[in-house]
Design an enzyme around this catalytic site. Structure first.
Site, PDB file in Angstrom:
ATOM      1  CE  LYS A   1      -4.054  -0.055   2.279  1.00 11.04           C
ATOM      2  NZ  LYS A   1      -5.099   0.061   3.333  1.00 11.04           N
TER       3      LYS A   1
ATOM      4  CD  GLU B   1     -18.083  -4.019   9.704  1.00  6.91           C
ATOM      5  OE1 GLU B   1     -18.157  -5.091   9.073  1.00  6.91           O
ATOM      6  OE2 GLU B   1     -17.302  -3.111   9.368  1.00  6.91           O
TER       7      GLU B   1
ATOM      8  NE  ARG C   1     -21.283  -5.822   5.601  1.00  2.01           N
ATOM      9  CZ  ARG C   1     -20.350  -6.210   4.733  1.00  2.01           C
ATOM     10  NH1 ARG C   1     -19.268  -6.819   5.169  1.00  2.01           N
ATOM     11  NH2 ARG C   1     -20.470  -6.001   3.459  1.00  2.01           N
TER      12      ARG C   1
HETATM   13  C1  LIG Z   1     -18.187  -3.584   5.870  1.00  2.00           C
HETATM   14  C2  LIG Z   1     -17.066  -2.555   5.847  1.00  2.00           C
HETATM   15  N1  LIG Z   1     -16.432  -2.269   7.007  1.00  2.00           N
HETATM   16  C3  LIG Z   1     -15.445  -1.337   7.023  1.00  2.00           C
HETATM   17  C4  LIG Z   1     -15.076  -0.694   5.855  1.00  2.00           C
HETATM   18  C5  LIG Z   1     -14.021   0.392   5.894  1.00  2.00           C
HETATM   19  N2  LIG Z   1     -12.870   0.038   5.090  1.00  2.00           N
HETATM   20  C6  LIG Z   1     -12.675   0.527   3.886  1.00  2.00           C
HETATM   21  S1  LIG Z   1     -11.296  -0.043   3.162  1.00  2.00           S
HETATM   22  C7  LIG Z   1     -10.902  -0.943   4.563  1.00  2.00           C
HETATM   23  C8  LIG Z   1      -9.668  -1.766   4.622  1.00  2.00           C
HETATM   24  C9  LIG Z   1      -9.660  -2.727   3.477  1.00  2.00           C
HETATM   25  O1  LIG Z   1      -8.479  -3.499   3.544  1.00  2.00           O
HETATM   26  P1  LIG Z   1      -8.126  -4.397   2.282  1.00  2.00           P
HETATM   27  O2  LIG Z   1      -9.309  -5.149   1.861  1.00  2.00           O
HETATM   28  O3  LIG Z   1      -6.921  -5.161   2.648  1.00  2.00           O
HETATM   29  O4  LIG Z   1      -7.814  -3.351   1.124  1.00  2.00           O
HETATM   30  P2  LIG Z   1      -6.550  -2.356   1.026  1.00  2.00           P
HETATM   31  O5  LIG Z   1      -7.006  -1.050   1.625  1.00  2.00           O
HETATM   32  O6  LIG Z   1      -5.427  -2.974   1.775  1.00  2.00           O
HETATM   33  O7  LIG Z   1      -6.292  -2.252  -0.447  1.00  2.00           O
HETATM   34  C10 LIG Z   1     -11.881  -0.805   5.508  1.00  2.00           C
HETATM   35  C11 LIG Z   1     -11.865  -1.454   6.848  1.00  2.00           C
HETATM   36  C12 LIG Z   1     -15.771  -1.026   4.676  1.00  2.00           C
HETATM   37  N3  LIG Z   1     -15.501  -0.421   3.503  1.00  2.00           N
HETATM   38  N4  LIG Z   1     -16.737  -1.966   4.686  1.00  2.00           N
HETATM   39 MG   LIG Z   2      -4.938  -4.810   2.457  1.00  2.00          MG
END
Ligand SMILES: Cc1ncc(C[n+]2csc(CCOP(=O)(O)OP(=O)(O)O)c2C)c(N)n1
Ligand SMILES: [Mg+2]
Ligand SMILES: CC(=O)[C@@H](O)[C@H](O)COP(=O)(O)O
Length: 636
Positions: free
Chosen positions: A281, A366, A394
């Site tokens: 990232k 969640e 959800r």
């Molecule tokens: C149900 C839900 N909970 C929390 C979030 C907030 N959120 C957005 S991106 C993220 C992290 C995602 O991590 P990853 O899937 O590894 O993607 P990366 O950012 O590393 O590319 C979170 C927790 C969300 N989008 N959806």
């Molecule tokens: Mg990630």
């Protein structure tokens, strides 16, 4: 000569010689940093998928062969390569591209929801549809290691693995959600990341075979199955193999050629397959790579040279919550905190620093967070679950059946409630009041400012026989608004001289309510502004007070349908009173991305529109003569 201006579609991309793709990747990085530094947005996640997205569009024929991005916050590169570069000057703002998938913008986009862990379900459904239609085309999901900690992803994997359909699951593994990704899945992926020898073996194998004249490529394909066998031997990936999924990787996600090879292998395989891409990232931009907290997951506008934020810091609602919860944590050692992979964004980092053993990051989960909270409460503790409002949607069943049904003392703190705006329709936290007001025994508070947030949070954690909920907005907290009269069931924020109109405001709409009262007074209409503080259940004290008014108007930054206003109107009617009531709230629509103020206005929640509405309702209900008489009286 720059390559990027000449790319307005994947076919343009596929015409670029492979030798120049690293150059294109750098141009895309420069584009991202230049544009996102001005608008703010998910710069870190997108810098991490530049090469991956280039490879995706060179191997798969989007939109015929769907690419579905999980969450969609890492979709900027996909948008850059599918004709939307011009929209980045106003990224996430009205008139610019949205920060997530958007099917109105492009046929290349499939999902508009920013809620994590759903992409595999989309591709499961798409692949079943194509199979029924006799269409063998592949479908592709791009899911992060964080999103893989969401239960829905495993529900989908359970189906995909058994289906035998051409589903390619690209795991974009950068080891991070915001913070380092937690849990067994993350640990397993990390172990796999440490076995790069597989890719090297495959490369040597491929180059040896392909170097064989004439029969080489054919032999390569024929040996495909053996290579799969080699894969199984060389790369320990029981986690997926046990599910019946083939596995390609780990692949260096910043090496376009390596990713292209892996994707081509997966595409040719024709059955469910995982392509494990190891990425970073913030890759290629030092301020992001060195940003320990979240690698520039989603900063506001920043100086592209230094990475320093542009905005002047202000006290947010989240800051107030973070501070007060840490103070409560010191007073009450049975208070524990739960986050769903959003420790810093929800304000729990301070509590975690002070009380690491009492802080739980459950991953993007969640539903699990809430039922685990019920377990913690049954075990004698008082959990505080901090979520963004929209992500509670959800976990509604868990709130009802695992928390409320048992009458356990769990406090759910909902940040980003109401209209958030720039993150688009799936991020607005507008469903919480309508959903939760239907739950037996729930108590919901909507702080109007920092002081009431502190007070109501303390009141909430003192309740151990029912679920309590607090909800507040995104961003800078409202200025403190003192009550001119405090009762058990409500605060009066401004007294009218008569009982013309009561304006009942929910949370931060208090400031708007006071603005409206001032404007109405100039039109000869007397308004009293009331803040219930605890908005659900509606207190008898508030109801009885409201029945004395000629008109009661509620104003909330949440769905009008089934919101607090509906509950108050019903409570007034249940007394037998004929007091006319009107509810002002968010209509049942999906507003497009824009600033909070723009979207609030579109929803009729700006002071001027509320004033006009109340004046016209009042005149219609009480006749213009009465209003003019009132006006005469008020000039006495
Ligand atoms: C149900 C839900 N909970 C929390 C979030 C907030 N959120 C957005 S991106 C993220 C992290 C995602 O991590 P990853 O899937 O590894 O993607 P990366 O950012 O590393 O590319 C979170 C927790 C969300 N989008 N959806
Ligand atoms: Mg990630
Ligand atoms: C992608 C995601 O769900 C979050 O990162 C979202 O962008 C919320 O951002 P804020 O924390 O700025 O509200």
């Amino acid at each position: 000569m720059d390559l990027l201006p000449g790319v307005s579609s994947p076919s343009d991309l596929r015409r670029i010689p492979a030798s120049r793709l690293p150059e294109l990747a750098e141009e895309i990085r420069d584009f991202l940093i230049t544009k996102v530094s001005r608008t703010g947005g998910h710069i870190g996640p997108n810098l991490g998928v530049v090469e991956l997205t280039i490879a995706l569009h060179r191997v798969f024929d989007s939109p015929r062969e769907p690419l579905v991005f999980d969450v969609g916050h890492q979709i900027y590169v996909h948008k850059i390569l599918t004709g939307r570069q011009a929209g980045f000057d106003k990224l996430r703002a009205r008139g610019g591209v949205s920060g997530y998938g958007n099917t109105t913008e492009s046929v290349h986009d499939w999902s508009e929801s920013s809620h994590a862990s759903a992409s595999l379900s989309y591709v499961d459904g798409l692949s079943k549809a194509f199979e029924i239609e006799g269409d063998p085309r592949p479908v592709v999901a791009v899911i992060g290691d964080g999103a893989l900690t969401g239960g829905m992803a495993w529900e989908a994997l359970n189906n995909i693995a058994a289906g035998g359909r051409p589903v390619v699951i690209v795991v974009n593994d950068n080891g991070r959600s915001y913070s380092p990704t937690i849990g067994g899945v993350a640990t397993r992926l990390a172990a796999l990341r440490l076995t790069p020898r597989y890719e090297k073996t495959l490369d040597k194998f491929r180059s040896a075979i392909n170097a064989t004249p004439v029969v080489g490529p054919v032999l390569y394909d024929a040996l495909h199955g053996i290579k799969v066998g080699i894969k199984d031997m060389v790369s320990p990936q029981g986690m997926f193999a046990d599910l019946g999924m083939k596995y390609v990787g780990p692949v260096d996600g910043h090496d376009v050629a390596a990713v292209e090879n892996a994707l081509q292998l997966a595409k040719d395989y024709g059955s469910p397959v995982i392509v494990h891409c190891v990425t970073h990232k913030g890759f290629g931009y030092a301020p992001a790579e060195n940003h320990e907290q979240d690698l520039f997951h989603g900063p506001g506008a920043f100086n592209p040279e230094t990475g320093e934020p542009v905005a002047v810091p202000s006290t947010s609602w989240t800051d107030v919550f973070a501070d007060e919860l840490a103070t409560i944590g010191a007073d009450r050692d049975n208070v524990v905190a739960i986050t769903a992979a959003m420790l810093h964004p929800t304000g729990l980092a301070r509590f975690a620093e002070d009380f690491p053993a009492r802080t739980f990051d459950v991953g993007i989960a969640e539903q699990h967070a809430l039922t685990s909270a019920a377990g913690l409460a049954m075990g004698g503790l008082h959990p505080v679950v901090a979520l963004y409002s929209t992500f509670l949607n959800r976990a509604f069943d868990q709130f009802v059946m695992d928390i409320a049904l048992h009458g356990v003392g769990v406090t759910v703190c909902l940040d980003r409630s109401g209209i958030t705006g720039n993150d688009g329709p799936s991020h607005n936290g507008v469903w919480d009041l309508s959903l939760l007001s239907a739950v037996p025994g729930v108590r919901i508070a909507a702080p109007r400012d920092g002081e009431t947030l502190r007070l109501e949070l303390r009141e909430a954690v003192a309740v151990d026989d029912a679920p309590t909920v607090l909800r507040w907005s995104k961003g800078t907290k409202s200025a403190d608004i003192a009550a001119v009269e405090r009762n058990d069931g409500y605060d009066v924020l401004a007294h009218g001289m008569s009982k013309d109109v009561a304006i009942v405001t929910v949370g931060p709409m208090a400031a708007v309510g006071l603005e409206v009262a001032t404007a109405l007074a100039q039109r000869g209409i007397d308004a009293t502004v009331i803040d219930p503080r605890w908005v659900i259940p509606v207190s008898d004290e508030l109801t009885n007070c409201l029945t004395e008014f000629a008109l009661v108007v509620t104003v909330e930054d949440g769905l009008r349908l089934g919101g607090v206003g509906s509950a108050i109107s019903q409570a007034i009617r249940d007394t037998g009173s004929l007091t006319p009531t009107r509810e002002i709230g968010v209509p049942s629509v999906f507003p497009q991305h824009g600033s909070r103020d723009e979207v609030l206005r579109e929803c009729g929640l700006s002071a001027d529109l509320i004033t006009d509405n109340i004046a016209s309702w009042y005149a219609r209900i009480h006749g213009p003569h009465e209003v003019s008489a009132l006006r005469n009286n008020s000039q006495v």
